[in-house]
Structures are given as C-alpha cells and as structure tokens.
Design a protein around this motif. Structure first.
Motif, PDB file in Angstrom:
ATOM      1  N   ASP A  40     -13.356   1.051  -1.264  1.00 60.97           N
ATOM      2  CA  ASP A  40     -13.368   1.348  -2.602  1.00 60.97           C
ATOM      3  C   ASP A  40     -11.905   2.500  -2.641  1.00 60.97           C
ATOM      4  OD1 ASP A  40     -15.154  -0.278  -3.752  1.00 60.97           O
ATOM      5  OD2 ASP A  40     -16.714   1.452  -3.520  1.00 60.97           O
ATOM      6  N   VAL A  41     -11.905   3.631  -1.448  1.00 65.12           N
ATOM      7  CA  VAL A  41     -10.996   4.614  -1.447  1.00 65.12           C
ATOM      8  C   VAL A  41      -9.739   3.863  -0.896  1.00 65.12           C
ATOM      9  CG1 VAL A  41     -10.056   6.603  -0.146  1.00 65.12           C
ATOM     10  CG2 VAL A  41     -12.541   6.183  -0.538  1.00 65.12           C
TER      11      VAL A  41
ATOM     12  N   ILE B 263     -10.232   7.721   4.294  1.00 58.43           N
ATOM     13  CA  ILE B 263     -10.506   6.471   4.134  1.00 58.43           C
ATOM     14  C   ILE B 263     -11.816   6.076   4.485  1.00 58.43           C
ATOM     15  CG2 ILE B 263      -9.824   3.929   3.938  1.00 58.43           C
ATOM     16  CD1 ILE B 263      -6.919   4.771   4.207  1.00 58.43           C
TER      17      ILE B 263
ATOM     18  N   VAL C 292      -6.097  11.746   2.654  1.00 53.61           N
ATOM     19  CA  VAL C 292      -7.345  11.380   1.921  1.00 53.61           C
ATOM     20  C   VAL C 292      -8.138  10.636   2.891  1.00 53.61           C
ATOM     21  CG1 VAL C 292      -8.238  10.145   0.156  1.00 53.61           C
ATOM     22  CG2 VAL C 292      -6.341  11.572  -0.223  1.00 53.61           C
TER      23      VAL C 292
ATOM     24  N   MET D  23      -8.675   0.718  -1.991  1.00 56.33           N
ATOM     25  CA  MET D  23      -8.175   0.207  -2.902  1.00 56.33           C
ATOM     26  C   MET D  23      -7.414   0.756  -4.009  1.00 56.33           C
ATOM     27  SD  MET D  23     -11.242  -2.732  -3.573  1.00 56.33           S
ATOM     28  CE  MET D  23     -10.216  -3.443  -5.062  1.00 56.33           C
ATOM     29  N   ASN D  24      -7.796   2.208  -3.990  1.00 56.84           N
ATOM     30  CA  ASN D  24      -6.851   3.176  -4.837  1.00 56.84           C
ATOM     31  C   ASN D  24      -5.525   3.244  -4.612  1.00 56.84           C
ATOM     32  OD1 ASN D  24      -9.146   3.799  -6.495  1.00 56.84           O
ATOM     33  ND2 ASN D  24      -9.837   5.410  -4.926  1.00 56.84           N
ATOM     34  N   PHE D  25      -5.143   2.679  -3.283  1.00 54.44           N
ATOM     35  CA  PHE D  25      -3.845   2.910  -2.818  1.00 54.44           C
ATOM     36  C   PHE D  25      -3.125   1.491  -2.953  1.00 54.44           C
ATOM     37  CE2 PHE D  25      -5.827   5.860  -0.042  1.00 54.44           C
ATOM     38  CZ  PHE D  25      -5.435   7.036  -0.462  1.00 54.44           C
TER      39      PHE D  25
ATOM     40  N   GLU E 167      -0.571  -0.946  -4.695  1.00 54.40           N
ATOM     41  CA  GLU E 167       0.499  -1.021  -5.824  1.00 54.40           C
ATOM     42  C   GLU E 167       1.051  -2.138  -5.968  1.00 54.40           C
ATOM     43  OE1 GLU E 167       1.045   1.562  -7.680  1.00 54.40           O
ATOM     44  OE2 GLU E 167       0.174   3.311  -6.382  1.00 54.40           O
TER      45      GLU E 167
ATOM     46  N   LEU F 170       1.009  -1.393   0.054  1.00 56.48           N
ATOM     47  CA  LEU F 170       0.189  -0.073  -0.075  1.00 56.48           C
ATOM     48  C   LEU F 170       0.639   1.212  -0.250  1.00 56.48           C
ATOM     49  CD1 LEU F 170      -2.776  -0.754   2.744  1.00 56.48           C
ATOM     50  CD2 LEU F 170      -3.040  -0.899   0.097  1.00 56.48           C
TER      51      LEU F 170
ATOM     52  N   VAL G 275      -0.096   4.936   0.699  1.00 57.11           N
ATOM     53  CA  VAL G 275      -1.428   5.780   1.128  1.00 57.11           C
ATOM     54  C   VAL G 275      -1.101   7.198   1.385  1.00 57.11           C
ATOM     55  CG1 VAL G 275      -2.896   5.919   3.000  1.00 57.11           C
ATOM     56  CG2 VAL G 275      -1.970   3.573   2.525  1.00 57.11           C
ATOM     57  N   ASP G 276      -1.944   7.990   0.894  1.00 57.37           N
ATOM     58  CA  ASP G 276      -1.993   9.560   1.060  1.00 57.37           C
ATOM     59  C   ASP G 276      -2.741   9.720   2.181  1.00 57.37           C
ATOM     60  OD1 ASP G 276      -2.503  12.169   1.240  1.00 57.37           O
ATOM     61  OD2 ASP G 276      -2.793  12.330  -1.027  1.00 57.37           O
TER      62      ASP G 276
END
Length: 252
Positions: free
Chosen positions: A242-243, A238, A236, A245-247, A249, A230, A232-233
């Motif tokens: 869904d949010v 969480i 942002v 999963m954007n992180f 890699e 992961l 993670v920003d």
C-alpha cells in the motif's frame, strides 16, 4: 553486504525507477528530464533492457552510449543488467517472433558506426560492469525480473556474484516471469532472505503496472501505451505494498 553489483541506497533522498526501454530514445529522454543528476541524493535506476527495439526506429545505440557516459560520471545513476544486454555477454541470441535481436543489434552497430568493432566489444565490457540489483534501506528491492527459486538463503544469494554470467541463479533474475517461473510465495521467501518488504521488476509487459503479491511488475516504455514509473521518497519506510503504490506515477 558491499558489492559493486548490489547497490544499496540510504534512507534519504529520492529514487526514480524505470523499466525496459528497448531502444525507445524518446521515452529515455523524457525520463532523464525528470532526474536531477547533480543532486547526489536523487537516484535514477533503470532495470535493464535498454537495447533491442522491435521497430525500425531503434535508438539502442544512442541510449546505451548516453548510459555509459552517465554511469561513468554520476554515482547516483544505476543502470541494471537486463536479459538483452546479457545475451551479448554470453553470446546467446535473443529472439522476438522470428527476429534474432542479438544479431539485429550487431547490424545496427555497423549501420550507425560504420563497423562492428571496436564498438561491440566496448558495449559488452560495459554490460559486464552493470549492477544486478538495487536495495533501499526503506524496504525496497529492485531487479530486472525474478526472483530465482534457487535463492533460499543468504549464501545462495551471494553465489550470484561469482562472475559467472551463466549462473542459474542470475538467470532467474534476468528471464523469469511471474506465475510460470515463480509464485507470490517465492517472492515472499526471497524478500525474507534479503531483508526487504517489497520488490519492483520489469521484463514482462503489463498495462502500466501489475501487483503480484509483494511485487510490482512495472512497464515504463516497451509494449504499452500506459507507461508507469516509480518516484520514491527514500525517507518513507516501505512496510507494505500500500505504501509502495503511493509512489507509482504515469508518464504522459
């Protein structure tokens, strides 16, 4: 709650989350190359099980000695306790197949350092200093595995930090596996207790990652060719999976 075993991160900066390495020095170095240690707002979390390889190419000693150095030097480096480090604290052997990995690690120390002591004692003292959990202000909870079904209140959660490494509540966060030892409902119940929205764990080998309700089970190294971590920003929120999963890699 402030506790040296429970790291809490603010809603700014960046966070890398990496799971079980099991002596894979090459992967460890790749992940470390992604991290800027000199940026205090850039955090690195490993979720434990640095040691105990299943192959002859075992970089456990090199990894753990570098981890000890980084932990002492950088407050943004967070190596969590895994069940394999725990096994040396409580002197309880861990087996994979028919191999006693706890004994194998001791033999590896003798092979690479020339004697068992004082090295084993030094490593065990470090294992005792390792945090258990990381929680972020933007909604994420990170542990080696779990949760424990024994956690049904804040008071029950706080009992983990009683300095007893045979604590059944702690045991659940080191050994539990999804479906067998906890359900998606147990994950949600625990997240409500600690005030987080999503959870990330390692421990169980999956192909890259596996979504289990509001939990991601992540495999960054051991047991899979498809390795994920992961990035993670922390600014942002969480609010849901869904949010999160954007992180995710992939390590290549």
């Amino acid at each position: 709650m402030f506790n040296e075993k429970f790291i809490q991160l603010p809603s700014k900066g960046r966070l890398l989350v990496v799971t079980d390495l099991h002596g894979n020095l090459e992967d460890y170095e790749k992940y470390m190359d992604l991290w800027d240690c000199d940026d205090p707002d850039f955090h690195m979390v490993f979720v434990g099980d640095f040691i105990h390889a299943v192959s002859e190419d075992d970089g456990s000693i090199e990894i753990i000695e570098d981890v000890i150095e980084k932990f002492k030097k950088y407050p943004n480096f967070h190596p969590l306790l895994g069940n394999h480090e725990w096994s040396h604290i409580v002197e309880s052997p861990v087996f994979k197949g028919f191999n006693n990995q706890t004994l194998d690690f001791e033999n590896l120390i003798v092979e690479k350092k020339g004697s068992l002591e004082p090295y084993l004692s030094d490593y065990v003292e470090f294992f005792k200093s390792m945090p258990f959990f990381v929680q972020t202000e933007n909604g994420l909870f990170i542990s080696h595995t779990g949760p424990s079904r024994l956690i049904n209140s804040t008071g029950a959660f706080n009992k983990i930090f009683d300095n007893d490494y045979n604590n059944k509540r702690l045991y659940g966060f080191l050994w539990n596996r999804y479906d067998n030892d906890y359900s998606v409902e147990d994950v949600d119940r625990f997240l409500k207790v600690v005030g987080s929205n999503c959870m990330v764990v390692g421990h169980t080998v999956v192909d890259s990652y596996f979504i289990y309700g509001n939990q991601i089970i992540l495999s960054s190294s051991f047991g899979t060719m498809d390795k994920a971590y992961l990035d993670v920003d922390l600014s942002v929120p969480i609010d849901n999976m869904d949010v999160l999963m954007n992180f995710i890699e992939e390590m290549r």
